[in-house]
Design a protein around this motif. Structure first.
Motif, PDB file in Angstrom:
ATOM      1  N   ALA A   8     -13.525   1.556  -6.050  1.00  0.00           N
ATOM      2  CA  ALA A   8     -12.263   0.485  -5.417  1.00  0.00           C
ATOM      3  C   ALA A   8     -11.080   1.080  -5.927  1.00  0.00           C
ATOM      4  N   SER A   9     -10.054   1.160  -5.264  1.00  0.00           N
ATOM      5  CA  SER A   9      -8.483   1.455  -5.596  1.00  0.00           C
ATOM      6  C   SER A   9      -7.854   0.419  -6.256  1.00  0.00           C
ATOM      7  N   VAL A  10      -6.899   0.545  -7.033  1.00  0.00           N
ATOM      8  CA  VAL A  10      -6.213  -0.363  -7.787  1.00  0.00           C
ATOM      9  C   VAL A  10      -4.726  -0.031  -7.655  1.00  0.00           C
ATOM     10  N   VAL A  11      -3.985  -1.003  -6.944  1.00  0.00           N
ATOM     11  CA  VAL A  11      -2.655  -0.716  -7.141  1.00  0.00           C
ATOM     12  C   VAL A  11      -1.747  -1.841  -8.036  1.00  0.00           C
ATOM     13  N   VAL A  12      -0.901  -1.277  -8.997  1.00  0.00           N
ATOM     14  CA  VAL A  12      -0.367  -2.059  -9.920  1.00  0.00           C
ATOM     15  C   VAL A  12       0.988  -1.670  -9.939  1.00  0.00           C
ATOM     16  N   PRO A  13       1.808  -2.656  -9.194  1.00  0.00           N
ATOM     17  CA  PRO A  13       3.333  -2.666  -9.271  1.00  0.00           C
ATOM     18  C   PRO A  13       3.609  -2.860 -10.599  1.00  0.00           C
ATOM     19  N   ALA A  14       4.806  -2.167 -11.393  1.00  0.00           N
ATOM     20  CA  ALA A  14       5.140  -2.678 -12.600  1.00  0.00           C
ATOM     21  C   ALA A  14       6.679  -2.256 -12.810  1.00  0.00           C
ATOM     22  N   SER A  69      11.790  -3.054  -6.386  1.00  0.00           N
ATOM     23  CA  SER A  69      11.305  -3.900  -5.277  1.00  0.00           C
ATOM     24  C   SER A  69       9.756  -3.932  -5.576  1.00  0.00           C
ATOM     25  N   LYS A  70       9.221  -5.161  -5.701  1.00  0.00           N
ATOM     26  CA  LYS A  70       7.852  -5.139  -5.895  1.00  0.00           C
ATOM     27  C   LYS A  70       7.081  -4.897  -4.401  1.00  0.00           C
ATOM     28  N   ALA A  71       7.630  -5.297  -3.341  1.00  0.00           N
ATOM     29  CA  ALA A  71       7.165  -5.143  -1.947  1.00  0.00           C
ATOM     30  C   ALA A  71       7.005  -3.773  -2.004  1.00  0.00           C
ATOM     31  N   LEU A  72       8.083  -3.061  -2.121  1.00  0.00           N
ATOM     32  CA  LEU A  72       8.249  -1.400  -2.104  1.00  0.00           C
ATOM     33  C   LEU A  72       7.006  -0.912  -2.644  1.00  0.00           C
ATOM     34  N   ALA A  73       6.983  -1.368  -4.087  1.00  0.00           N
ATOM     35  CA  ALA A  73       5.959  -0.710  -5.055  1.00  0.00           C
ATOM     36  C   ALA A  73       4.505  -0.845  -4.239  1.00  0.00           C
ATOM     37  N   VAL A  74       4.525  -1.991  -3.778  1.00  0.00           N
ATOM     38  CA  VAL A  74       3.027  -2.066  -3.014  1.00  0.00           C
ATOM     39  C   VAL A  74       2.830  -1.307  -1.980  1.00  0.00           C
ATOM     40  N   GLU A  75       3.943  -1.053  -1.145  1.00  0.00           N
ATOM     41  CA  GLU A  75       3.748  -0.189   0.068  1.00  0.00           C
ATOM     42  C   GLU A  75       3.602   1.143  -0.565  1.00  0.00           C
ATOM     43  N   LEU A  76       4.041   1.590  -1.325  1.00  0.00           N
ATOM     44  CA  LEU A  76       3.961   2.945  -2.040  1.00  0.00           C
ATOM     45  C   LEU A  76       2.525   3.320  -2.476  1.00  0.00           C
ATOM     46  N   GLY A  77       2.143   2.375  -3.367  1.00  0.00           N
ATOM     47  CA  GLY A  77       0.840   2.052  -4.161  1.00  0.00           C
ATOM     48  C   GLY A  77      -0.296   2.348  -2.819  1.00  0.00           C
ATOM     49  N   ASN A  78      -0.090   1.329  -1.797  1.00  0.00           N
ATOM     50  CA  ASN A  78      -1.007   1.464  -0.613  1.00  0.00           C
ATOM     51  C   ASN A  78      -1.076   2.967  -0.107  1.00  0.00           C
ATOM     52  N   ALA A  79       0.086   3.426   0.177  1.00  0.00           N
ATOM     53  CA  ALA A  79       0.297   4.997   0.925  1.00  0.00           C
ATOM     54  C   ALA A  79      -0.565   5.902  -0.069  1.00  0.00           C
ATOM     55  N   ALA A  80      -0.386   5.769  -1.441  1.00  0.00           N
ATOM     56  CA  ALA A  80      -1.001   6.723  -2.136  1.00  0.00           C
ATOM     57  C   ALA A  80      -2.279   6.880  -2.462  1.00  0.00           C
ATOM     58  N   THR A  81      -3.408   5.843  -1.621  1.00  0.00           N
ATOM     59  CA  THR A  81      -4.806   5.824  -2.002  1.00  0.00           C
ATOM     60  C   THR A  81      -5.444   5.387  -0.486  1.00  0.00           C
ATOM     61  N   SER A  82      -6.633   5.943  -0.367  1.00  0.00           N
ATOM     62  CA  SER A  82      -7.185   5.926   1.010  1.00  0.00           C
ATOM     63  C   SER A  82      -8.702   5.071   0.698  1.00  0.00           C
ATOM     64  N   ILE A  83      -8.654   4.314  -0.631  1.00  0.00           N
ATOM     65  CA  ILE A  83     -10.029   4.001  -1.114  1.00  0.00           C
ATOM     66  C   ILE A  83     -10.011   2.362  -0.650  1.00  0.00           C
ATOM     67  N   PHE A  84     -10.978   1.840  -0.396  1.00  0.00           N
ATOM     68  CA  PHE A  84     -11.315   0.499  -0.124  1.00  0.00           C
ATOM     69  C   PHE A  84     -12.670   0.153  -0.900  1.00  0.00           C
ATOM     70  N   PRO A  85     -12.766  -1.126  -1.374  1.00  0.00           N
ATOM     71  CA  PRO A  85     -12.019  -1.926  -1.430  1.00  0.00           C
ATOM     72  C   PRO A  85     -10.729  -2.057  -2.268  1.00  0.00           C
TER      73      PRO A  85
END
Length: 281
Positions: A8-14, A69-85
């Motif tokens: 899985a991928s893990v996106v962590v906004p910090a 911006s947490k919303a932007l951080a999540v968008e950037l994290g999502n764009a950086a990985t293609s792995i699911f879940p």
């Protein structure tokens, strides 16, 4: 430890989370084979050494943006990985690696697109109003079944698509929870995420003011979201008298938070994040 296929991928906004970030990332990566998770920490608007701390943990990728911006951080994290879940994890909560894998397995089941861990809210060091508030809050049916307020949730690929199609709102985890029917989401037993509560009533009010502001924003967008009525609290008090004794504290804090939220609502300010520093490490 032998390298494992990525589960899985893990996106962590910090945002300025250097104090507890290393321990939380280490907990996530401990107890699972190397390579189990593709971890992306997105440092947004940090003025401390959050990025340096994140880079010090083997197996973690780091992205930096100047925007707090947490919303932007999540968008950037999502764009950086293609792995699911994909696991979305707040930087200030601790989710052990084996428990994270249990969330991954849950969304692999047919018809399940979102999963969250059980909460561990250690209130022993908090003031009595905070303890009273959480005694009520944790027993509310929608709180027990919802994905929100956990600081962690896992989405299937379909679940992520559904969340991406939503309007970005302040109470992001609440909107994620409400994107799924009860049978499509699951709270996974035998898992635990540590969510540190505020230390004082003033800190709790700041946190609840932020939630009240976000709920008003959701109402403006006609977004369906979980809410608690007075009748819900009465029923809870009748079922559990020891909890019912604390309902007046819960109501008082809720009313104060809603009144304080009016200022942000009048200004249309749904971006200012009233941060509770007392719950940080």
């Amino acid at each position: 430890m032998e390298r494992s296929p990525t589960a899985a991928s893990v996106v962590v906004p910090a945002h300025n989370e250097s104090a507890g970030l290393r321990g939380n990332l280490t907990a996530l990566l401990d107890g699972v084979p190397t390579g189990t998770f593709d971890v992306v920490v997105v440092c947004n608007g940090c003025t401390d050494d959050t990025a340096t701390v994140a880079r010090s943990v083997p197996g973690v990728r780091v992205i930096e943006t100047e925007s707090a911006s947490k919303a932007l951080a999540v968008e950037l994290g999502n764009a950086a990985t293609s792995i699911f879940p994909r696991i979305h994890l707040d930087a200030d909560v601790r989710l052990p690696g084996p428990d994270a894998l249990r969330l991954v397995r849950a969304v692999a089941e047919a018809g399940v697109h979102a999963a969250g861990p059980s909460r561990d809210v250690p209130v022993d060091s908090s003031s009595w109003p905070v303890r009273a508030y959480y005694r009520v809050w944790e027993n509310l049916p929608n709180v027990r079944s919802g994905l929100f307020g956990r600081g962690a949730f896992c989405l299937s690929e379909e679940g992520q698509r559904r969340v991406d199609a939503q309007t970005r709102l302040m109470n992001d985890d609440l909107m994620v929870s409400e994107a799924f029917a009860p049978e499509e989401r699951r709270i996974v037993s035998h898992t635990s995420v540590v969510v540190r509560p505020p230390g004082t009533a003033a800190d709790l009010i700041r946190r609840r003011t932020r939630v009240a502001t976000g709920n008003h924003q959701a109402d403006q967008h006609a977004a369906r979201h979980a809410s608690t009525s007075l009748s819900d609290l009465i029923k809870l008090g009748l079922r559990q008298p020891s909890v019912g004794l604390r309902v007046p504290v819960f109501l008082t804090i809720t009313v104060i938070a809603r009144r304080l939220a009016r200022r942000a609502v009048r200004a249309g300010d749904y971006t200012t994040w009233l941060r509770d520093e007392s719950s940080r490490a």
